[in-house]
Design a protein around this motif. Structure first.
Motif, PDB file in Angstrom:
ATOM      1  N   LEU A 114       0.946  -1.137   0.103  1.00  8.31           N
ATOM      2  CA  LEU A 114       0.193   0.024  -0.036  1.00  8.31           C
ATOM      3  C   LEU A 114       0.911   1.250   0.160  1.00  8.31           C
ATOM      4  CD1 LEU A 114      -2.963   1.316   0.146  1.00  8.31           C
ATOM      5  CD2 LEU A 114      -2.806   0.958   2.493  1.00  8.31           C
ATOM      6  N   GLN A 115       2.052   1.135   0.839  1.00 10.14           N
ATOM      7  CA  GLN A 115       2.958   2.446   0.903  1.00 10.14           C
ATOM      8  C   GLN A 115       3.457   2.708  -0.414  1.00 10.14           C
ATOM      9  OE1 GLN A 115       5.214   1.016   4.023  1.00 10.14           O
ATOM     10  NE2 GLN A 115       4.114   2.183   5.637  1.00 10.14           N
ATOM     11  N   SER A 116       3.887   1.533  -0.905  1.00 10.33           N
ATOM     12  CA  SER A 116       4.747   1.645  -2.235  1.00 10.33           C
ATOM     13  C   SER A 116       3.686   2.283  -3.364  1.00 10.33           C
ATOM     14  CB  SER A 116       5.317   0.219  -2.785  1.00 10.33           C
ATOM     15  OG  SER A 116       6.065  -0.258  -1.908  1.00 10.33           O
ATOM     16  N   VAL A 117       2.635   1.686  -3.482  1.00 11.65           N
ATOM     17  CA  VAL A 117       1.576   2.231  -4.545  1.00 11.65           C
ATOM     18  C   VAL A 117       1.107   3.540  -4.368  1.00 11.65           C
ATOM     19  CG1 VAL A 117      -0.842   1.866  -5.320  1.00 11.65           C
ATOM     20  CG2 VAL A 117       0.766   0.032  -5.032  1.00 11.65           C
ATOM     21  N   PHE A 118       0.910   4.003  -2.981  1.00 14.59           N
ATOM     22  CA  PHE A 118       0.537   5.177  -2.703  1.00 14.59           C
ATOM     23  C   PHE A 118       1.623   6.445  -3.009  1.00 14.59           C
ATOM     24  CE2 PHE A 118       0.511   8.866   0.505  1.00 14.59           C
ATOM     25  CZ  PHE A 118      -0.429   9.150   0.337  1.00 14.59           C
ATOM     26  N   LEU A 119       2.963   6.234  -2.612  1.00 12.19           N
ATOM     27  CA  LEU A 119       4.125   7.100  -2.818  1.00 12.19           C
ATOM     28  C   LEU A 119       4.364   7.143  -4.386  1.00 12.19           C
ATOM     29  CD1 LEU A 119       6.230   6.079   0.101  1.00 12.19           C
ATOM     30  CD2 LEU A 119       4.860   8.180   0.001  1.00 12.19           C
ATOM     31  N   PHE A 120       4.488   5.859  -4.868  1.00  8.77           N
ATOM     32  CA  PHE A 120       4.550   5.957  -6.526  1.00  8.77           C
ATOM     33  C   PHE A 120       3.542   6.808  -7.107  1.00  8.77           C
ATOM     34  CE2 PHE A 120       3.185   4.324 -10.625  1.00  8.77           C
ATOM     35  CZ  PHE A 120       4.476   4.337 -11.403  1.00  8.77           C
ATOM     36  N   SER A 121       2.254   6.649  -6.890  1.00  7.26           N
ATOM     37  CA  SER A 121       1.269   7.332  -7.461  1.00  7.26           C
ATOM     38  C   SER A 121       1.315   8.875  -7.097  1.00  7.26           C
ATOM     39  CB  SER A 121      -0.137   7.003  -6.937  1.00  7.26           C
ATOM     40  OG  SER A 121      -0.436   5.530  -7.255  1.00  7.26           O
ATOM     41  N   CYS A 122       1.924   9.262  -5.926  1.00  8.16           N
ATOM     42  CA  CYS A 122       1.718  10.671  -5.547  1.00  8.16           C
ATOM     43  C   CYS A 122       2.959  11.343  -6.510  1.00  8.16           C
ATOM     44  CB  CYS A 122       2.160  10.796  -3.926  1.00  8.16           C
ATOM     45  SG  CYS A 122       0.840  10.528  -2.860  1.00  8.16           S
ATOM     46  N   ALA A 123       4.259  10.518  -6.580  1.00 10.16           N
ATOM     47  CA  ALA A 123       5.276  10.996  -7.412  1.00 10.16           C
ATOM     48  C   ALA A 123       4.926  11.221  -8.755  1.00 10.16           C
ATOM     49  CB  ALA A 123       6.537   9.970  -7.210  1.00 10.16           C
ATOM     50  N   VAL A 124       4.147  10.308  -9.316  1.00 12.90           N
ATOM     51  CA  VAL A 124       3.738  10.221 -10.663  1.00 12.90           C
ATOM     52  C   VAL A 124       2.967  11.768 -10.705  1.00 12.90           C
ATOM     53  CG1 VAL A 124       2.297   9.293 -12.639  1.00 12.90           C
ATOM     54  CG2 VAL A 124       3.912   8.127 -11.173  1.00 12.90           C
ATOM     55  N   LEU A 125       1.813  11.626  -9.858  1.00 12.09           N
ATOM     56  CA  LEU A 125       0.937  12.872  -9.937  1.00 12.09           C
ATOM     57  C   LEU A 125       1.701  14.245  -9.983  1.00 12.09           C
ATOM     58  CD1 LEU A 125      -2.150  11.051  -8.155  1.00 12.09           C
ATOM     59  CD2 LEU A 125      -1.914  11.920 -10.591  1.00 12.09           C
ATOM     60  N   CYS A 126       2.391  14.329  -8.787  1.00 13.45           N
ATOM     61  CA  CYS A 126       3.266  15.383  -8.730  1.00 13.45           C
ATOM     62  C   CYS A 126       4.129  15.916 -10.052  1.00 13.45           C
ATOM     63  CB  CYS A 126       4.118  15.287  -7.771  1.00 13.45           C
ATOM     64  SG  CYS A 126       5.026  16.849  -6.986  1.00 13.45           S
ATOM     65  N   TYR A 128       3.702  14.932 -13.226  1.00 12.74           N
ATOM     66  CA  TYR A 128       2.473  15.229 -14.300  1.00 12.74           C
ATOM     67  C   TYR A 128       2.300  16.449 -14.083  1.00 12.74           C
ATOM     68  CZ  TYR A 128      -1.113  15.385 -17.620  1.00 12.74           C
ATOM     69  OH  TYR A 128      -1.888  15.720 -18.636  1.00 12.74           O
ATOM     70  N   HIS A 129       1.734  17.011 -13.099  1.00 17.41           N
ATOM     71  CA  HIS A 129       0.976  18.106 -12.953  1.00 17.41           C
ATOM     72  C   HIS A 129       2.223  19.481 -12.843  1.00 17.41           C
ATOM     73  CE1 HIS A 129      -2.921  16.859 -12.390  1.00 17.41           C
ATOM     74  NE2 HIS A 129      -2.568  16.276 -11.412  1.00 17.41           N
ATOM     75  N   ILE A 130       3.250  19.308 -12.465  1.00 18.04           N
ATOM     76  CA  ILE A 130       4.261  20.152 -12.647  1.00 18.04           C
ATOM     77  C   ILE A 130       4.879  20.500 -13.985  1.00 18.04           C
ATOM     78  CG2 ILE A 130       6.480  20.833 -11.851  1.00 18.04           C
ATOM     79  CD1 ILE A 130       6.168  19.537  -9.132  1.00 18.04           C
ATOM     80  N   LEU A 131       4.831  19.340 -14.782  1.00 19.44           N
ATOM     81  CA  LEU A 131       5.183  19.296 -15.910  1.00 19.44           C
ATOM     82  C   LEU A 131       4.021  20.008 -17.254  1.00 19.44           C
ATOM     83  CD1 LEU A 131       6.814  15.691 -16.469  1.00 19.44           C
ATOM     84  CD2 LEU A 131       8.158  18.124 -16.564  1.00 19.44           C
ATOM     85  N   LEU A 148       0.496  20.982  -5.671  1.00 20.20           N
ATOM     86  CA  LEU A 148       0.818  21.321  -4.315  1.00 20.20           C
ATOM     87  C   LEU A 148       0.298  20.379  -3.353  1.00 20.20           C
ATOM     88  CD1 LEU A 148      -0.373  25.134  -4.228  1.00 20.20           C
ATOM     89  CD2 LEU A 148       2.026  24.276  -4.108  1.00 20.20           C
ATOM     90  N   PHE A 149      -0.948  19.846  -3.468  1.00 21.20           N
ATOM     91  CA  PHE A 149      -1.438  18.647  -2.723  1.00 21.20           C
ATOM     92  C   PHE A 149      -0.358  17.614  -2.553  1.00 21.20           C
ATOM     93  CE2 PHE A 149      -3.662  14.792  -1.706  1.00 21.20           C
ATOM     94  CZ  PHE A 149      -4.679  15.405  -0.524  1.00 21.20           C
ATOM     95  N   THR A 150      -0.015  16.925  -3.945  1.00 18.00           N
ATOM     96  CA  THR A 150       1.024  15.726  -3.688  1.00 18.00           C
ATOM     97  C   THR A 150       2.230  16.199  -3.070  1.00 18.00           C
ATOM     98  OG1 THR A 150       1.409  16.384  -6.229  1.00 18.00           O
ATOM     99  CG2 THR A 150      -0.118  14.584  -5.938  1.00 18.00           C
ATOM    100  N   ILE A 151       2.825  17.440  -3.380  1.00 20.05           N
ATOM    101  CA  ILE A 151       4.017  17.884  -2.935  1.00 20.05           C
ATOM    102  C   ILE A 151       4.117  17.744  -1.284  1.00 20.05           C
ATOM    103  CG2 ILE A 151       5.618  19.847  -2.384  1.00 20.05           C
ATOM    104  CD1 ILE A 151       5.271  20.495  -5.365  1.00 20.05           C
ATOM    105  N   ILE A 152       3.037  18.192  -0.693  1.00 16.59           N
ATOM    106  CA  ILE A 152       2.874  18.297   0.750  1.00 16.59           C
ATOM    107  C   ILE A 152       2.699  16.925   1.290  1.00 16.59           C
ATOM    108  CG2 ILE A 152       1.077  18.854   2.421  1.00 16.59           C
ATOM    109  CD1 ILE A 152       0.304  21.197   0.891  1.00 16.59           C
TER     110      ILE A 152
END
Length: 221
Positions: A114-126, A128-131, A148-152
């Motif tokens: 769960l931790q791995s999927v969650f952190l991977f998803s946050c990093a991908v979304l972060c 993508y939205h910055i790019l 901003l949400f995913t960075i936090i």
């Protein structure tokens, strides 16, 4: 915006998503090296990579379900087109089901998965939205809020690892999907709807329900 690569014309947002996935893989590799579950790292990383490959094929193949008339007229359109945003939703659902099913068979700790999927998803979304903010210049308000949400979340997870408890993860997911639902209603394009929501919005709504269900469970599978 289209990018021409040989005979293929690819939307810039899909190229940025691909770059964001690479960012997510690099981040999760770094996080795993600093985690305490070294024996499970390679298994989870390989499973994550395989799930992404499956998701890609689901995304491409979803055109058969979403645009059957196009496929009947020209079967080779599968090479040039994808299922778009709706296809991405189907790919995410398929990849998640595959990932957790295989993780259960491999007897990998459900919390670590769960931790791995969650952190991977946050990093991908972060990523993508910055790019997207840098290169697309559309839906800037949504990209700003979500980046901003995913960075936090990523920063808090590093400073206070307790946020990576099952309750902490699902609390973050509930907030994230609710934010996405509100932003898609307020700023999203008006497309084909199923009852009152688009397929993407139904995905956010159902994800909130599922997250609420598993918020206080002892296991997610």
């Amino acid at each position: 915006m289209l990018i021409q690569i040989g005979p293929f014309a690819i939307l810039l947002k899909w190229i940025l998503l691909g770059a964001a996935i690479v960012i997510g893989l690099v981040y999760i590799k770094w996080w795993m090296r600093h985690s305490e579950s070294n024996k499970m790292n390679k298994k989870v990383y390989d499973l994550l990579f395989n799930s992404l490959i499956l998701g890609f094929f689901i995304w491409k193949g979803s055109l058969v379900v979403l645009e059957p008339s196009l496929m009947m007229k020209n079967p080779f359109s599968l090479l040039y087109f994808t299922g778009g945003r709706s296809g991405i939703v189907l790919a995410i659902i398929g990849s998640i089901i595959f990932f957790f099913f295989k993780a259960k068979k491999l007897n990998i700790s459900h919390l670590f998965v769960l931790q791995s999927v969650f952190l991977f998803s946050c990093a991908v979304l972060c990523g993508y939205h910055i790019l997207a903010l840098l290169f697309i210049h559309l839906n800037n308000i949504s990209h700003i809020f979500l980046s901003l949400f995913t960075i936090i979340i990523l920063c808090i997870s590093l400073i206070k690892p307790k946020v990576l408890s099952q309750k902490g993860i699902f609390t973050s997911l509930i907030l994230f999907f609710f934010l996405n639902l509100i932003l898609s209603i307020a700023f999203g394009k008006i497309g084909e709807k199923i009852f009152i929501f688009s397929l993407e919005q139904w995905f956010y709504f159902c994800s909130i329900i599922v997250s609420l269900r598993y918020w206080d469970k002892t296991s997610v599978y």
